[in-house]
Design an enzyme around this catalytic site. Structure first.
Site, PDB file in Angstrom:
ATOM      1  N   CYS A  74      74.260  33.395  47.087  1.00 22.85           N
ATOM      2  CA  CYS A  74      72.887  32.928  46.863  1.00 22.85           C
ATOM      3  C   CYS A  74      72.367  33.550  45.558  1.00 22.85           C
ATOM      4  CB  CYS A  74      72.006  33.308  48.039  1.00 22.85           C
ATOM      5  SG  CYS A  74      72.720  32.822  49.637  1.00 22.85           S
ATOM      6  N   CYS A 145      63.006  38.877  66.043  1.00 22.55           N
ATOM      7  CA  CYS A 145      63.569  37.843  65.175  1.00 22.55           C
ATOM      8  C   CYS A 145      64.782  38.444  64.488  1.00 22.55           C
ATOM      9  CB  CYS A 145      62.529  37.410  64.136  1.00 22.55           C
ATOM     10  SG  CYS A 145      63.163  36.227  62.913  1.00 22.55           S
TER      11      CYS A 145
HETATM   12  S1  SF4 Z   1      72.306  38.221  52.378  1.00 22.64           S
HETATM   13 FE1  SF4 Z   1      71.630  36.160  52.888  1.00 22.64          FE
HETATM   14  S2  SF4 Z   1      70.533  35.448  51.067  1.00 22.64           S
HETATM   15 FE2  SF4 Z   1      71.782  37.241  50.447  1.00 22.64          FE
HETATM   16  S3  SF4 Z   1      73.710  36.408  49.668  1.00 22.64           S
HETATM   17 FE3  SF4 Z   1      73.977  36.840  51.855  1.00 22.64          FE
HETATM   18  S4  SF4 Z   1      73.491  34.901  52.895  1.00 22.64           S
HETATM   19 FE4  SF4 Z   1      72.669  34.761  50.812  1.00 22.64          FE
END
Ligand code: SF4
Length: 331
Positions: A74, A145
């Site tokens: 990401c 959550c």
């Molecule tokens: S922690 Fe979550 S937002 Fe960050 S790279 Fe991993 S999946 Fe993606």
């Protein structure tokens, strides 16, 4: 905002205002984004008041229970192993340490405790500890959550059995822009996880991030994707990109004008009238006035505490002072 028009648009351009429906068209969402600012805020406020007390804000605290070393890519995230951000990968926290943080969050006024782990997907053995954390958080009288990445149906079932209230899994952006931000899992993977969570009977927390260089059309597409899920997420976090040195989005992306951020909140409120719209990452850099406009536009939930996983969040005192100045209360 690419451009704004104040042209008189017929009131019937959006049907059934205030009804939670999943048949939104992109044109309808587009229409909302292009309303004049006063009209948009008026509509968002009116719809907000149909279902919520406009002076109350739900407060959640977020803790990273397993930081860094994530195999996903990401582009905004300092926890990805693909980027040199100086963040040290850590092992999962032990249950007692997490519950001590949850207790402190409750004492500081949080009603929900969110736990995030930087995994592509949890291993079954990881879930033993996570389920114990969920049970402990529930025993403290807090809502729980977690955000753990992709889930199988049996894993979702275990979390439900442990008493999990919400599972966070964001769509991040529009289907069209998504490939510019993440290449290691698909939009469909995310939709599948959301369906798995929903089928297990767990509430869904799902939103996105703006300011990553997306177009207005992408913001339309993101809200459209969220608002056309068969059931709207109970919680919709709207994040403003926090630029972190070492990530691909550290610089270069255009960012988002504060008023366009407020517009995004307002459109989310109108499109998902029964959902909690959460003002999430990026608050640290926002003025009190921008945050106040977000609350006026229908945001009714914030993260509270000094950190959002790994990035800074406004000091709790500043949050409470702002709510007090606005005559609002946390719950
Ligand atoms: S922690 Fe979550 S937002 Fe960050 S790279 Fe991993 S999946 Fe993606």
């Amino acid at each position: 905002m690419d451009s704004i028009t104040n042209d008189c648009i017929p009131a019937e351009a959006v049907h059934s205002p205030g009804v939670a429906r999943s048949d939104w068209t992109r044109d309808e969402i587009h229409y909302l984004f292009r309303l004049s600012f006063p009209e948009l805020l008026f509509q968002a406020q009116s719809i907000h008041r149909m279902r919520f007390d406009p002076a109350r804000v739900q407060v959640s605290t977020l803790l990273s229970i397993k930081t860094g070393g994530c195999p996903e890519d990401c582009a905004y995230c300092p926890q990805s192993a693909a980027y040199e951000t100086g963040l040290k990968a850590e092992k999962m926290m032990d249950v007692a340490a997490v519950l001590a943080e949850a207790s402190a969050a409750k004492a500081a006024g949080a009603s929900r405790f969110c736990m995030g782990a930087a995994w592509r997907a949890p291993k079954d053995r990881d879930l033993d500890a996570v389920c114990a954390m969920v049970e402990g958080v529930k025993a403290l009288g807090l809502e729980s959550c977690v955000t753990l990445g992709m889930l199988t149906a049996p894993q979702a079932g275990r979390l439900k059995e442990a008493g999990l209230d919400y599972y966070n899994h964001n769509l991040d952006t529009s289907p069209e822009f998504y490939g510019d931000i993440i290449t290691t899992r698909t939009y469909q993977d995310r939709l599948d996880t959301l369906e798995t969570v929903r089928d297990a009977g767990i509430n869904v927390c799902c939103g996105g991030i703006v300011g990553m260089g997306e177009s207005l059309e992408d913001r339309v597409g993101m809200i459209h994707a969220l608002a056309t899920l068969p059931t709207h997420p109970e919680s919709v976090p709207i994040n403003m990109l926090v630029r972190v040195e070492g990530t691909p989005l550290a610089d270069g992306a255009a960012g988002i004008d504060a008023l366009d951020f407020v517009r995004t909140i307002a459109v989310a409120r109108i499109a998902m009238p029964a959902s909690m719209v959460r003002l999430s990452a990026g608050r640290e850099k926002m003025s009190d006035e921008t945050q106040a406009l977000c609350l006026l536009a229908g945001a009714n939930s914030i993260f509270y505490g000094p950190k959002l996983l790994t990035t800074a969040n406004p000091a709790q005192d500043r949050d409470m002072a702002l709510l007090k100045r606005l005559g609002m209360t946390a719950r």
